[in-house]
Write an enzyme that holds these catalytic residues in place. Structure first.
Site, PDB file in Angstrom:
ATOM      1  N   ASP A   1       0.872  -1.172   0.000  1.00 18.26           N
ATOM      2  CA  ASP A   1       0.000   0.000   0.000  1.00 18.26           C
ATOM      3  C   ASP A   1       0.914   1.229   0.000  1.00 18.26           C
ATOM      4  OD1 ASP A   1      -1.559   2.200   0.717  1.00 18.26           O
ATOM      5  OD2 ASP A   1      -2.857   1.023   2.038  1.00 18.26           O
ATOM      6  N   ILE A   2       0.865   2.026  -1.063  1.00 15.53           N
ATOM      7  CA  ILE A   2       1.853   3.112  -1.173  1.00 15.53           C
ATOM      8  C   ILE A   2       1.590   4.258  -0.198  1.00 15.53           C
ATOM      9  CG2 ILE A   2       2.459   2.550  -3.579  1.00 15.53           C
ATOM     10  CD1 ILE A   2       0.951   5.212  -4.345  1.00 15.53           C
TER      11      ILE A   2
ATOM     12  N   THR B   1      -8.171   5.820  -8.923  1.00 18.62           N
ATOM     13  CA  THR B   1      -8.550   6.227 -10.286  1.00 18.62           C
ATOM     14  C   THR B   1     -10.058   6.445 -10.474  1.00 18.62           C
ATOM     15  OG1 THR B   1      -8.587   3.905 -10.941  1.00 18.62           O
ATOM     16  CG2 THR B   1      -6.558   5.122 -11.387  1.00 18.62           C
TER      17      THR B   1
ATOM     18  N   TYR C   1      -9.734  14.564  -8.627  1.00 19.35           N
ATOM     19  CA  TYR C   1      -8.770  13.596  -9.190  1.00 19.35           C
ATOM     20  C   TYR C   1      -7.598  14.338  -9.837  1.00 19.35           C
ATOM     21  CZ  TYR C   1      -6.879  10.156 -12.504  1.00 19.35           C
ATOM     22  OH  TYR C   1      -6.046   9.346 -13.238  1.00 19.35           O
TER      23      TYR C   1
ATOM     24  N   TRP D   1      -6.995   8.623 -21.415  1.00 20.31           N
ATOM     25  CA  TRP D   1      -8.050   7.742 -21.931  1.00 20.31           C
ATOM     26  C   TRP D   1      -7.534   6.303 -22.114  1.00 20.31           C
ATOM     27  CZ3 TRP D   1     -11.865  10.129 -26.015  1.00 20.31           C
ATOM     28  CH2 TRP D   1     -12.345  11.352 -25.553  1.00 20.31           C
TER      29      TRP D   1
HETATM   30  N1  LIG Z   1      -7.529   5.022 -16.775  1.00 22.82           N
HETATM   31  C1  LIG Z   1      -7.275   6.135 -17.456  1.00 22.82           C
HETATM   32  O1  LIG Z   1      -8.019   6.521 -18.367  1.00 22.82           O
HETATM   33  C2  LIG Z   1      -6.039   6.939 -17.144  1.00 22.82           C
HETATM   34  C3  LIG Z   1      -5.760   8.077 -17.923  1.00 22.82           C
HETATM   35  C4  LIG Z   1      -4.591   8.803 -17.658  1.00 22.82           C
HETATM   36  C5  LIG Z   1      -3.739   8.413 -16.645  1.00 22.82           C
HETATM   37  N2  LIG Z   1      -4.061   7.317 -15.891  1.00 22.82           N
HETATM   38  C6  LIG Z   1      -3.121   6.935 -14.823  1.00 22.82           C
HETATM   39  O2  LIG Z   1      -2.555   5.682 -15.177  1.00 22.82           O
HETATM   40  C7  LIG Z   1      -2.205   4.962 -13.988  1.00 22.82           C
HETATM   41  C8  LIG Z   1      -2.757   3.541 -14.066  1.00 22.82           C
HETATM   42  O3  LIG Z   1      -4.166   3.635 -14.156  1.00 22.82           O
HETATM   43  P1  LIG Z   1      -5.096   2.364 -14.461  1.00 22.82           P
HETATM   44  O4  LIG Z   1      -6.105   2.815 -15.444  1.00 22.82           O
HETATM   45  O5  LIG Z   1      -4.271   1.156 -14.713  1.00 22.82           O
HETATM   46  O6  LIG Z   1      -5.818   2.256 -13.050  1.00 22.82           O
HETATM   47  P2  LIG Z   1      -6.372   0.989 -12.259  1.00 22.82           P
HETATM   48  O7  LIG Z   1      -6.709  -0.126 -13.164  1.00 22.82           O
HETATM   49  O8  LIG Z   1      -7.418   1.542 -11.339  1.00 22.82           O
HETATM   50  O9  LIG Z   1      -5.095   0.552 -11.413  1.00 22.82           O
HETATM   51  C9  LIG Z   1      -4.643   1.263 -10.301  1.00 22.82           C
HETATM   52  C10 LIG Z   1      -4.200   0.248  -9.277  1.00 22.82           C
HETATM   53  O10 LIG Z   1      -3.679   0.968  -8.139  1.00 22.82           O
HETATM   54  C11 LIG Z   1      -4.117   0.287  -6.992  1.00 22.82           C
HETATM   55  N3  LIG Z   1      -4.094   1.128  -5.810  1.00 22.82           N
HETATM   56  C12 LIG Z   1      -5.050   2.003  -5.362  1.00 22.82           C
HETATM   57  N4  LIG Z   1      -4.661   2.543  -4.187  1.00 22.82           N
HETATM   58  C13 LIG Z   1      -3.442   1.998  -3.897  1.00 22.82           C
HETATM   59  C14 LIG Z   1      -2.550   2.145  -2.814  1.00 22.82           C
HETATM   60  N5  LIG Z   1      -2.817   2.935  -1.771  1.00 22.82           N
HETATM   61  N6  LIG Z   1      -1.392   1.428  -2.828  1.00 22.82           N
HETATM   62  C15 LIG Z   1      -1.119   0.594  -3.866  1.00 22.82           C
HETATM   63  N7  LIG Z   1      -1.932   0.400  -4.901  1.00 22.82           N
HETATM   64  C16 LIG Z   1      -3.081   1.102  -4.926  1.00 22.82           C
HETATM   65  C17 LIG Z   1      -5.510  -0.178  -7.320  1.00 22.82           C
HETATM   66  O11 LIG Z   1      -5.890  -1.216  -6.446  1.00 22.82           O
HETATM   67  P3  LIG Z   1      -7.445  -1.376  -6.039  1.00 22.82           P
HETATM   68  O12 LIG Z   1      -8.132  -1.768  -7.308  1.00 22.82           O
HETATM   69  O13 LIG Z   1      -7.398  -2.431  -5.000  1.00 22.82           O
HETATM   70  O14 LIG Z   1      -7.895  -0.046  -5.554  1.00 22.82           O
HETATM   71  C18 LIG Z   1      -5.329  -0.652  -8.770  1.00 22.82           C
HETATM   72  O15 LIG Z   1      -4.936  -2.014  -8.817  1.00 22.82           O
HETATM   73  C19 LIG Z   1      -2.699   5.813 -12.831  1.00 22.82           C
HETATM   74  O16 LIG Z   1      -1.643   6.615 -12.351  1.00 22.82           O
HETATM   75  C20 LIG Z   1      -3.753   6.704 -13.466  1.00 22.82           C
HETATM   76  O17 LIG Z   1      -3.911   7.913 -12.753  1.00 22.82           O
HETATM   77  C21 LIG Z   1      -5.165   6.585 -16.105  1.00 22.82           C
END
Ligand SMILES: NC(=O)c1ccc[n+]([C@@H]2O[C@H](COP(=O)([O-])OP(=O)(O)OC[C@H]3O[C@@H](n4cnc5c(N)ncnc54)[C@H](OP(=O)(O)O)[C@@H]3O)[C@@H](O)[C@H]2O)c1
Length: 295
Positions: free
Chosen positions: A50-51, A76, A139, A165
């Site tokens: 957990d970060i 997210t 966010y 996206w």
């Molecule tokens: N999705 C988009 O459209 C998008 C767009 C631009 C940038 N991003 C960025 O890209 C990155 C990856 O996003 P993604 O879409 O792959 O998101 P995701 O599928 O929601 O993955 C994020 C992961 O982080 C975990 N997490 C949450 N809180 C945490 C904590 N305290 N310690 C450790 N892990 C934790 C979540 O676990 P839980 O599921 O258990 O909470 C989840 O497995 C993020 O930085 C996001 O901001 C995303």
């Protein structure tokens, strides 16, 4: 050993990489890309690290002996952040900072993933790395806090990658939702007043590994080439799937979502030598569809 993003190859020795948020959509593909490039990823899910737990972060970074820490962990849920801004900041802001501090103390590079939501979406030309930031949502504010915390904790020893996206095979994604709904309904209404760059996490994952190999300092924008509205994206998903469903344009205001979204989220770069160039989003969608058929 080499990775290739649109023809650019960077030979590199195997590296140890610590990847956080390993159960997430992007982290899955980053971990796969690391293995495919011959690196040694140590991928930790939230249950394993957990970060927001500073001591656990220090222990994990020290015991991984990684050359680069790739932070894919994030809160997210964009709408959820509006009512849980403190939690969002703890993960996306403070957590990102303590990970970067632990990486810097251990002599590792930090590769941190950020978002187009740090911008207000009022531009009409692609956002570049030095454009002024002005997040409109909780966010976006928490992601901007993460950028600042990383820069402060690991000065000159970090890359911040803004993308947009995201869609991939290992998580809840827009194409998966559209495919499901198009199988259930004759007509879908999708907003045409938000424009961005759909980015396939298979492509972004490989680009992040390339960046971990090269370590350019500072902010770089990396997103699927081209741009479209959610409506155009949905129409293309339905078309390539062969589903019989009409997609009609709607407006963001009619959805009344808790968090405002930038109307224009197109990312460009003023660092062409440092930012990997991704394939057009339509190619990402084609790869995504292949994985849907295979699963
Ligand atoms: N999705 C988009 O459209 C998008 C767009 C631009 C940038 N991003 C960025 O890209 C990155 C990856 O996003 P993604 O879409 O792959 O998101 P995701 O599928 O929601 O993955 C994020 C992961 O982080 C975990 N997490 C949450 N809180 C945490 C904590 N305290 N310690 C450790 N892990 C934790 C979540 O676990 P839980 O599921 O258990 O909470 C989840 O497995 C993020 O930085 C996001 O901001 C995303």
């Amino acid at each position: 050993m080499a990775t290739a993003i649109l023809g650019t190859a960077y030979p590199t020795a195997p590296m140890r990489l610590l990847i956080t948020g390993a159960a997430g959509m992007l982290a899955h593909d980053v971990t796969d890309a690391a293995r495919a490039a011959g690196h040694e990823p140590v991928a930790l899910s939230r249950a394993e690290l957990d970060i927001t737990d500073r001591a656990a972060v220090r222990n994990a970074v020290d015991s991984a002996s990684a050359e680069c820490v790739i932070n894919c962990a994030a809160f997210t849920d964009v709408d959820g952040c509006e009512s849980r801004e403190d939690e969002a900041h703890a993960v996306n802001g403070t957590g990102a900072g303590s990970l970067a501090a632990a990486a810097a103390a251990a002599g590792a590079w930090t590769l941190h993933v950020s978002s187009d939501y740090v911008f207000d979406g009022t531009k009409s030309r692609p956002y570049v790395e030095t454009d002024p930031v002005r997040p409109m949502s909780a966010y976006g504010r928490s992601k901007l806090a993460g950028e600042s915390a990383v820069a402060e904790a690991a000065p000159g020893r970090h890359t911040i990658v803004r993308s947009s996206w995201l869609f991939g095979a290992h998580g809840r994604s827009f194409p998966a939702t559209i495919l499901r709904l198009a199988g259930e309904r004759d007509q879908l209404t999708v907003v045409d007043d938000q424009v961005g760059c759909p980015t396939f996490t298979g492509h972004l994952g490989r680009a992040l590994i390339e960046l971990a190999e090269r370590c350019p300092a500072g902010i770089v924008h990396v997103a699927g080439a081209g741009q479209c509205s959610w409506f155009e994206f949905a129409r293309e998903i339905v078309r390539v799937s062969g589903r019989d469903c009409d997609v009609v344009p709607g407006k963001t205001a009619d959805l009344a979502r808790p968090a405002p979204r930038p109307a224009y989220s197109v990312l460009g770069t003023e660092r062409p030598a440092d930012a990997p160039r991704l394939a057009p989003w339509q190619e990402g969608l084609a790869e995504f569809m292949t994985l849907q058929v295979a699963s």
